[in-house]
Enzyme design. Sequence first.
Site, short mmCIF file in Angstrom:
data_model
loop_
_atom_site.label_atom_id
_atom_site.label_comp_id
_atom_site.label_asym_id
_atom_site.label_seq_id
_atom_site.Cartn_x
_atom_site.Cartn_y
_atom_site.Cartn_z
N LYS A 187 0.83 -1.21 0.00
CA LYS A 187 0.00 0.00 0.00
C LYS A 187 0.87 1.27 0.00
O LYS A 187 0.49 2.30 -0.58
CB LYS A 187 -0.96 0.02 1.20
CG LYS A 187 -2.31 -0.55 0.89
CD LYS A 187 -2.37 -2.04 0.90
CE LYS A 187 -2.45 -2.73 -0.40
NZ LYS A 187 -2.48 -4.20 -0.28
N ASP B 166 -3.22 -17.65 7.65
CA ASP B 166 -2.90 -18.24 6.34
C ASP B 166 -2.52 -19.72 6.42
O ASP B 166 -2.57 -20.41 5.41
CB ASP B 166 -1.72 -17.49 5.70
CG ASP B 166 -2.13 -16.19 5.05
OD1 ASP B 166 -3.27 -15.74 5.27
OD2 ASP B 166 -1.30 -15.61 4.31
N SER C 76 2.97 -14.43 -9.17
CA SER C 76 1.97 -14.30 -8.09
C SER C 76 0.84 -15.26 -8.40
O SER C 76 -0.22 -14.87 -8.87
CB SER C 76 1.48 -12.85 -8.00
OG SER C 76 1.11 -12.37 -9.28
N VAL D 147 -4.99 -10.57 -6.76
CA VAL D 147 -4.81 -9.31 -6.02
C VAL D 147 -3.36 -8.83 -6.09
O VAL D 147 -3.09 -7.67 -6.44
CB VAL D 147 -5.18 -9.52 -4.53
CG1 VAL D 147 -5.01 -8.25 -3.74
CG2 VAL D 147 -6.59 -10.04 -4.41
N GLU E 25 -2.33 -14.83 -17.42
CA GLU E 25 -3.26 -15.47 -16.49
C GLU E 25 -3.71 -16.81 -17.08
O GLU E 25 -4.13 -16.86 -18.23
CB GLU E 25 -4.46 -14.53 -16.25
CG GLU E 25 -5.64 -15.16 -15.55
CD GLU E 25 -5.31 -15.70 -14.15
OE1 GLU E 25 -4.81 -14.93 -13.32
OE2 GLU E 25 -5.57 -16.90 -13.92
N GLY F 121 -0.37 -17.57 -6.15
CA GLY F 121 -0.96 -18.12 -4.93
C GLY F 121 0.10 -18.34 -3.87
O GLY F 121 1.29 -18.09 -4.09
N ARG F 122 -0.35 -18.76 -2.70
CA ARG F 122 0.56 -18.90 -1.56
C ARG F 122 0.36 -20.27 -0.90
O ARG F 122 -0.73 -20.83 -0.98
CB ARG F 122 0.33 -17.75 -0.57
CG ARG F 122 0.64 -16.40 -1.22
CD ARG F 122 0.49 -15.25 -0.26
NE ARG F 122 1.39 -15.31 0.87
CZ ARG F 122 2.66 -14.93 0.87
NH1 ARG F 122 3.21 -14.47 -0.24
NH2 ARG F 122 3.38 -15.00 1.97
N ALA G 110 -5.34 -10.64 5.92
CA ALA G 110 -4.85 -10.25 7.24
C ALA G 110 -6.00 -10.11 8.24
O ALA G 110 -5.89 -10.54 9.39
CB ALA G 110 -4.08 -8.94 7.13
N HIS H 52 -23.48 14.79 2.45
CA HIS H 52 -23.35 15.31 1.09
C HIS H 52 -22.30 16.41 1.06
O HIS H 52 -22.30 17.26 1.94
CB HIS H 52 -24.68 15.89 0.61
CG HIS H 52 -24.56 16.52 -0.74
ND1 HIS H 52 -24.52 15.76 -1.90
CD2 HIS H 52 -24.41 17.82 -1.12
CE1 HIS H 52 -24.37 16.58 -2.93
NE2 HIS H 52 -24.30 17.84 -2.49
C1 LIG Z 1 1.99 -8.54 -1.58
C2 LIG Z 1 0.88 -8.90 -0.62
C3 LIG Z 1 -0.11 -8.00 -0.36
C4 LIG Z 1 -1.13 -8.31 0.52
N1 LIG Z 1 -2.09 -7.39 0.75
C5 LIG Z 1 -3.09 -7.68 1.60
C6 LIG Z 1 -4.09 -6.71 1.88
O1 LIG Z 1 -4.07 -5.60 1.35
N2 LIG Z 1 -5.06 -7.04 2.76
C7 LIG Z 1 -5.11 -8.28 3.35
O2 LIG Z 1 -6.03 -8.53 4.14
N3 LIG Z 1 -4.18 -9.21 3.12
C8 LIG Z 1 -3.17 -8.94 2.25
N4 LIG Z 1 -2.20 -9.87 2.04
C9 LIG Z 1 -2.29 -11.18 2.75
C10 LIG Z 1 -1.79 -11.05 4.20
O3 LIG Z 1 -0.48 -10.57 4.19
C11 LIG Z 1 -1.86 -12.40 4.89
O4 LIG Z 1 -3.16 -12.93 4.78
C12 LIG Z 1 -1.52 -12.25 6.37
O5 LIG Z 1 -0.23 -11.73 6.54
C13 LIG Z 1 -1.63 -13.60 7.09
O6 LIG Z 1 -1.32 -13.42 8.44
P1 LIG Z 1 -0.73 -14.61 9.33
O7 LIG Z 1 -0.58 -14.05 10.67
O8 LIG Z 1 -1.54 -15.82 9.13
O9 LIG Z 1 0.69 -14.96 8.68
P2 LIG Z 1 1.99 -14.06 8.32
O10 LIG Z 1 1.65 -12.63 8.17
O11 LIG Z 1 2.62 -14.76 7.16
O12 LIG Z 1 2.89 -14.19 9.59
C14 LIG Z 1 3.50 -15.38 9.99
C15 LIG Z 1 4.71 -15.03 10.84
O13 LIG Z 1 5.16 -16.22 11.47
C16 LIG Z 1 6.58 -16.27 11.40
N5 LIG Z 1 6.95 -17.69 11.51
C17 LIG Z 1 6.67 -18.69 10.67
N6 LIG Z 1 7.11 -19.87 11.17
C18 LIG Z 1 7.68 -19.58 12.36
C19 LIG Z 1 8.30 -20.35 13.36
N7 LIG Z 1 8.38 -21.68 13.25
N8 LIG Z 1 8.78 -19.74 14.45
C20 LIG Z 1 8.68 -18.38 14.59
N9 LIG Z 1 8.09 -17.60 13.67
C21 LIG Z 1 7.60 -18.20 12.57
C22 LIG Z 1 6.90 -15.65 10.06
O14 LIG Z 1 8.24 -15.22 10.03
C23 LIG Z 1 5.90 -14.49 10.06
O15 LIG Z 1 6.44 -13.39 10.72
C24 LIG Z 1 -1.15 -9.57 1.17
C25 LIG Z 1 -0.13 -10.50 0.93
C26 LIG Z 1 0.88 -10.17 0.05
C27 LIG Z 1 1.96 -11.19 -0.18
#
Ligand SMILES: Cc1cc2nc3c(=O)[nH]c(=O)nc-3n(C[C@H](O)[C@H](O)[C@H](O)COP(=O)(O)OP(=O)(O)OC[C@H]3O[C@@H](n4cnc5c(N)ncnc54)[C@H](O)[C@@H]3O)c2cc1C
Length: 475
Positions: free
Chosen positions: A58, A322, A279, A193, A213, A281-282, A330, A454
């Site tokens: 962003k 995730d 990009s 996205v 795509e 998927g994840r 997020a 408005h």
């Molecule tokens: C380019 C991009 C843009 C995005 N934009 C948006 C958006 O605008 N809005 C939105 O809602 N979502 C967006 N997302 C998706 C969003 O980032 C994820 O859905 C979100 O971060 C998931 O949160 P999480 O806490 O599950 O995992 P993560 O954010 O991936 O966090 C996991 C954390 O766990 C840590 N970790 C992993 N394994 C271990 C371990 N064994 N020990 C210690 N630490 C560990 C990692 O280092 C990381 O810090 C975007 C993603 C990308 C890639």
Amino acid sequence: MSKQFDVVVIGGGPGGYIAAIRAAQLGFQVACIDEWKNDKGGPAPGGTCTNVGCIPSKALLQSSEHFEQAAHHFGDHGITLDNLKMDVAKMVGRKNTVVKQNNDGILYLFKKNKVSFFHGRGSFAKAVEGGYEIAVAGAANETLTAKNVIVATGSNARALPGAPFDEEKILSNDGALRIGAVPAKLGVIGSGVIGLEMGSVWRRLGSEVTILEAMPSFLAAADEGVAKEALKAFQKQGLKFEFGAKISKVDASGEGVVISYANAKGEEQTLAVDKLIVSIGRVANTIGLNPEAVGLQLDERGMIVVDADCKTNLPGVWAVGDVVRGPMLAHKAEEEGVAVAERIAGQHGHVNFATIPWVIYTSPEIAWVGRTEQQLKADGVAYKAGQFPFMANGRARALGDTTGFVKFLADAKTDEILGVHIVGPFASELISEAVVAMEFKASAEDIARICHAHPSLSEATKEAALAVDKRTLNF
Ligand SMILES: Cc1cc2nc3c(=O)[nH]c(=O)nc-3n(C[C@H](O)[C@H](O)[C@H](O)COP(=O)(O)OP(=O)(O)OC[C@H]3O[C@@H](n4cnc5c(N)ncnc54)[C@H](O)[C@@H]3O)c2cc1C
């Protein structure tokens, strides 16, 4: 000596850090382990979202949008500029500052809420009497014990088979957010996205961007009308799309990257670019978690198996965000984190999957909540639709941004709102009203009868609700 906690959270992204804070608010002794390192090797909590996802994307979208406005739209306001230049290094530096502010903010919140933070990798060591032992390997090696463990280890970018990320020419989201100079030609594989947002940033700064795509259509998850309108706008801006593209080879052995693919007609094509963003998927991340040590169950895709309440197959072990089923967003991760902390406390945490908003921060922005028109048809639901264009909205005209519309879908009999779909200015902000309305099971008429300021873009929301009953006032 093992350190004893009530709750240990593994992963400090939006799922994990929010779960840790909520658990601490509820009176638990909480530890959060996160391994992300900043460029100096220090802690950088916030996960993908803060470091290489939501926040930095962003920041770059904002900078590049300013540039686009200055280059192409300031003239409409009587503002002229000579020698407009883009300092990419400065833009990326600003993005890094924004990321660091967020990392520091989370560390502050941990202190404020008395969450013990451990910088390192957390892994299951063994099940012990009344809980689990978690080994932390990092700046200091520690052993933590807790009755409750919340796994929030997130996801990683999926690579194309045979084309691993080198983050120089073949880029994941990480490399895409660190490009140091505007590439003359940029390829993007995947028009979801992330591909659209990253493609937009570099297109605005001058790259010729081609998005390949595999699917035959654009943004299949969005409402068809919204996808059609957005595609028209993106193509007008100069983004090139090739749908139904089947990639056969990615060759990065030369100076740039050459992608070989068959187009929708089956004709062999090549695309030569300076850099390629993949990009597609994840994948869930459980690297280093050592789930086998305690028998934590994963599915065939590597996701941690959870029930509707985020409970895993092990007593006291939960997983959110995730790394589990559901949309990789997020705010979904955060909601699950809060709900799990509350469930551990014996409360009734709840996540309503039917009202999770989706947003794409392109220009025009795209946002929706609830079901699309094609889903309602497939589900055999009788519905009414109402649509209002931003072209007929005074604030949008004053902003100089009249692309798109707001569309309401409501039950034909009860008028309950079933879906709201927006393409246009500040769709990301406007969608909140629809989320609130749907959470409270509002009807389209409820929104139509509410006074909206408005001139504001939100009047388009009210008018779209009026349109369900075929009584718009300004169109
Ligand atoms: C380019 C991009 C843009 C995005 N934009 C948006 C958006 O605008 N809005 C939105 O809602 N979502 C967006 N997302 C998706 C969003 O980032 C994820 O859905 C979100 O971060 C998931 O949160 P999480 O806490 O599950 O995992 P993560 O954010 O991936 O966090 C996991 C954390 O766990 C840590 N970790 C992993 N394994 C271990 C371990 N064994 N020990 C210690 N630490 C560990 C990692 O280092 C990381 O810090 C975007 C993603 C990308 C890639």
